[in-house]
Design a protein around this motif. Structure first.
Motif, PDB file in Angstrom:
ATOM      1  N   UNK A 263       0.775  -1.176   0.073  1.00  0.00           N
ATOM      2  CA  UNK A 263      -0.039  -0.034   0.069  1.00  0.00           C
ATOM      3  C   UNK A 263       0.872   1.241   0.067  1.00  0.00           C
ATOM      4  N   UNK A 264       0.652   2.244  -0.892  1.00  0.00           N
ATOM      5  CA  UNK A 264       1.145   3.301  -0.720  1.00  0.00           C
ATOM      6  C   UNK A 264       0.496   4.124   0.404  1.00  0.00           C
ATOM      7  N   UNK A 265       1.328   4.717   1.334  1.00  0.00           N
ATOM      8  CA  UNK A 265       0.893   5.466   2.480  1.00  0.00           C
ATOM      9  C   UNK A 265       1.571   7.029   2.404  1.00  0.00           C
ATOM     10  N   UNK A 266       0.684   8.225   2.365  1.00  0.00           N
ATOM     11  CA  UNK A 266       1.088   9.513   2.436  1.00  0.00           C
ATOM     12  C   UNK A 266       0.723   9.860   3.573  1.00  0.00           C
ATOM     13  N   UNK A 267       1.477  10.399   4.301  1.00  0.00           N
ATOM     14  CA  UNK A 267       1.139  11.205   5.766  1.00  0.00           C
ATOM     15  C   UNK A 267       1.807  12.585   5.644  1.00  0.00           C
ATOM     16  N   UNK A 268       1.072  13.518   5.315  1.00  0.00           N
ATOM     17  CA  UNK A 268       1.632  14.881   5.591  1.00  0.00           C
ATOM     18  C   UNK A 268       1.076  15.589   6.678  1.00  0.00           C
ATOM     19  N   UNK A 274      -3.374   9.462   3.655  1.00  0.00           N
ATOM     20  CA  UNK A 274      -3.720   8.661   2.537  1.00  0.00           C
ATOM     21  C   UNK A 274      -3.306   7.475   2.329  1.00  0.00           C
ATOM     22  N   UNK A 275      -3.927   6.257   1.622  1.00  0.00           N
ATOM     23  CA  UNK A 275      -3.367   5.054   1.324  1.00  0.00           C
ATOM     24  C   UNK A 275      -4.166   4.343   0.176  1.00  0.00           C
ATOM     25  N   UNK A 276      -3.294   3.675  -0.554  1.00  0.00           N
ATOM     26  CA  UNK A 276      -4.202   3.004  -1.819  1.00  0.00           C
ATOM     27  C   UNK A 276      -3.163   1.676  -2.205  1.00  0.00           C
ATOM     28  N   UNK A 277      -3.852   0.600  -2.558  1.00  0.00           N
ATOM     29  CA  UNK A 277      -3.099  -0.730  -2.867  1.00  0.00           C
ATOM     30  C   UNK A 277      -2.487  -0.160  -4.192  1.00  0.00           C
ATOM     31  N   UNK A 278      -1.326  -0.661  -4.403  1.00  0.00           N
ATOM     32  CA  UNK A 278      -0.658  -0.520  -5.593  1.00  0.00           C
ATOM     33  C   UNK A 278      -1.223  -1.472  -6.823  1.00  0.00           C
ATOM     34  N   UNK A 279      -1.854  -2.340  -6.469  1.00  0.00           N
ATOM     35  CA  UNK A 279      -2.740  -3.152  -7.412  1.00  0.00           C
ATOM     36  C   UNK A 279      -3.736  -2.573  -8.152  1.00  0.00           C
ATOM     37  N   UNK A 309      -8.445  11.145  -5.415  1.00  0.00           N
ATOM     38  CA  UNK A 309      -7.107  10.999  -5.574  1.00  0.00           C
ATOM     39  C   UNK A 309      -6.845   9.587  -6.093  1.00  0.00           C
ATOM     40  N   UNK A 310      -7.639   8.696  -5.285  1.00  0.00           N
ATOM     41  CA  UNK A 310      -7.602   7.248  -5.634  1.00  0.00           C
ATOM     42  C   UNK A 310      -8.329   7.027  -6.956  1.00  0.00           C
ATOM     43  N   UNK A 311      -9.352   7.897  -6.993  1.00  0.00           N
ATOM     44  CA  UNK A 311     -10.270   7.440  -8.512  1.00  0.00           C
ATOM     45  C   UNK A 311      -9.236   7.923  -9.714  1.00  0.00           C
ATOM     46  N   UNK A 312      -8.437   9.264  -9.477  1.00  0.00           N
ATOM     47  CA  UNK A 312      -7.780   9.622 -10.788  1.00  0.00           C
ATOM     48  C   UNK A 312      -6.482   8.599 -10.868  1.00  0.00           C
ATOM     49  N   UNK A 313      -6.043   8.082  -9.891  1.00  0.00           N
ATOM     50  CA  UNK A 313      -4.829   7.054  -9.884  1.00  0.00           C
ATOM     51  C   UNK A 313      -5.113   5.971 -10.432  1.00  0.00           C
ATOM     52  N   UNK A 314      -6.432   5.655 -10.426  1.00  0.00           N
ATOM     53  CA  UNK A 314      -6.939   4.280 -10.898  1.00  0.00           C
ATOM     54  C   UNK A 314      -7.499   4.475 -12.232  1.00  0.00           C
ATOM     55  N   UNK A 315      -7.696   5.484 -12.685  1.00  0.00           N
ATOM     56  CA  UNK A 315      -8.257   5.592 -14.166  1.00  0.00           C
ATOM     57  C   UNK A 315      -7.421   6.342 -15.191  1.00  0.00           C
ATOM     58  N   UNK A 316      -6.336   6.728 -14.633  1.00  0.00           N
ATOM     59  CA  UNK A 316      -5.326   7.456 -15.815  1.00  0.00           C
ATOM     60  C   UNK A 316      -4.862   6.619 -16.762  1.00  0.00           C
TER      61      UNK A 316
END
Length: 457
Positions: A263-268, A274-279, A309-316
């Motif tokens: 999982x990508x984890x973003x901690x700002x 934010x988290x998102x599975x790389x698959x 963000x998840x939606x955009x990273x998934x449909x690019x």
């Protein structure tokens, strides 16, 4: 007045000369004319008809197929195309006269108040720039896309009114930037490329890439790969004033992005986690995890909602000629990676493919060191098809490590042979590691001829 721009009264009658009449040069000319400068455009080669018509429509003086010194060396400032090297005779003469030479990006930056997100790196910058732009656009931002992609930054500053720009910057652009400041700077990686322009000194190239953070203050942001040895070594001694946001797939980081259990984890500090599975990423492969992390940090810095963000990273959808899916014919996948003009790009391409590969490579070799590809070639590549006039360096590097090597001189010939050599379930990959100018007019032309040949199978 933004970014050190001269006042209108100071601009009147001031002569600006622009070297190079491609998209960058013509965009700069349009903005300069709009701002009241005396503008002259000079191109040592032929100027495309569409750009000639544009210059005429704006009543901008120009010349082609020559550089007239009497019309150039009286400039107050020169805007130089990034493709023109400093060692070119006219550039040397301009500098000997003490005339300031800047890039189109530097010039355009003087005339906009927009937030500037600037992305550089040896590889992945086009993909990361496009992905970042896609995320911002989908989230409703009034955003422009500039730099190496699409319409020039200067043209958009002249003709649009964006609040944000996502700008892809090459080292050549950065070399002619001095007072320009990125609000957000992104540095993806640094690997040997274009060393002929840097006296064959890697340290010169590294310094060039780090110009992306020049002039940044504590109010600005620097996003960088914490796994890259060149970046880490330089940062150990550099005085970078901006807020730092590392990303890594090797270890956890603070105020940045890292990988945890796929999982990508973003901690700002300024936003929710934010988290998102790389698959679920549209862009697969290790290098694209890095690219997605960089884009994700920018997105969360701008406080875009996690779902968006998840939606955009998934449909690019990826850019043309960069690991572009072309077709699946008889169970064989054809991938167009014509934009891969250096060895490192080919490494990324091979690393992202999980099948046997028939690799089409070759062209104008920039003094490539192919040794970094050896392990991946041994693991995955069953045949290499050379597409170029001089393939000696590729043969020397790989002929002891692959079963089949063939020389070809057209995209159609390369594709037909690849189709016969490939087996069901394998991938035919055009990833040349070289410039295209021996057989093609550009990497786009090479990629388009490859795609056309595949569709004829």
């Amino acid at each position: 007045m933004p970014h050190d721009a001269p006042s209108p009264s100071e601009r009147a009658g001031v002569r600006l000369v622009i070297l190079g009449a491609g998209e960058s040069g013509v965009g700069a000319a349009i903005l300069a004319k709009q701002q009241g400068f005396d503008v002259f455009v000079s191109d040592f080669g032929a100027i495309k008809e569409k750009y000639q018509q544009e210059l005429k429509s704006f009543n901008i003086a120009f010349e082609e197929k020559q550089h007239s010194e009497d019309l150039i060396l009286n400039a107050s400032e020169v805007i130089k195309s990034p493709g023109i090297a400093d060692k070119v005779s006219i550039v040397k003469k301009i500098k000997e006269k003490g005339i300031s030479v800047i890039s189109e990006i530097e010039f355009a930056g003087r005339y906009t108040q927009a937030k500037l997100i600037c992305i550089t790196g040896s590889n992945g910058k086009s993909t990361t720039t496009m992905l970042t732009y896609h995320i911002l656009k989908q989230a409703g931002f009034n955003v422009g896309l500039a730099g190496n992609i699409g319409n020039s930054f200067a043209r958009q500053v002249a003709q649009e009114n964006f609040d944000h720009y996502v700008i892809e910057l090459s080292s050549f652009m950065l070399d002619d930037m001095y007072r320009f400041k990125a609000d957000v700077a992104v540095l993806l990686n640094i690997t040997p490329d274009h060393l002929d322009r840097y006296g064959y000194e890697m340290s010169n190239y590294v310094k060039s890439k780090f110009r992306v953070v020049q002039n940044q203050t504590a109010a600005d942001h620097f996003i960088y790969c914490d796994d890259d040895p060149e970046i880490k070594a330089f940062m150990a001694t550099a005085d970078i004033k901006s807020q730092k946001h590392p990303f890594s797939i090797e270890h956890e980081v603070e105020n940045g992005a890292f990988l945890k259990s796929d999982k990508i984890m973003i901690n700002l500090s300024n936003s929710d986690q934010f988290d998102m599975t790389i698959n679920d990423l549209a862009l697969q492969g290790k290098h694209n995890v890095y690219n997605s992390m960089a884009s994700g940090i920018v997105s969360k810095m701008l406080e875009i909602r996690n779902e968006s963000v998840r939606e955009s990273m998934g449909n690019y959808k990826n850019i043309a000629h960069r690991l572009e899916f072309v077709a699946n014919i008889s169970g064989i996948t054809f991938i167009n990676d014509s934009k891969a003009t250096n060895v490192n790009s080919v490494w990324y391409a091979l690393e992202s493919i999980n099948t046997d590969v028939v690799l089409i490579m070759g062209g104008v070799d920039k003094g490539n060191d192919y040794s970094m590809l050896l392990d991946l070639v041994k693991q995955k590549v069953k045949a290499i098809i050379c597409l170029g006039k001089d393939n000696k360096a590729i043969h020397d590097a790989f002929e002891d490590h692959v079963e089949v090597m063939v020389n070809t001189f057209s995209a159609r010939e390369a594709v037909e042979i690849a189709y016969h050599l490939a087996k069901k379930g394998s991938t035919v990959l055009l990833s040349p590691a070289c410039a295209s100018f021996d057989l093609f007019s550009s990497y786009e032309d090479r990629g388009n001829q490859f795609k056309a040949a595949v569709k004829e199978l």
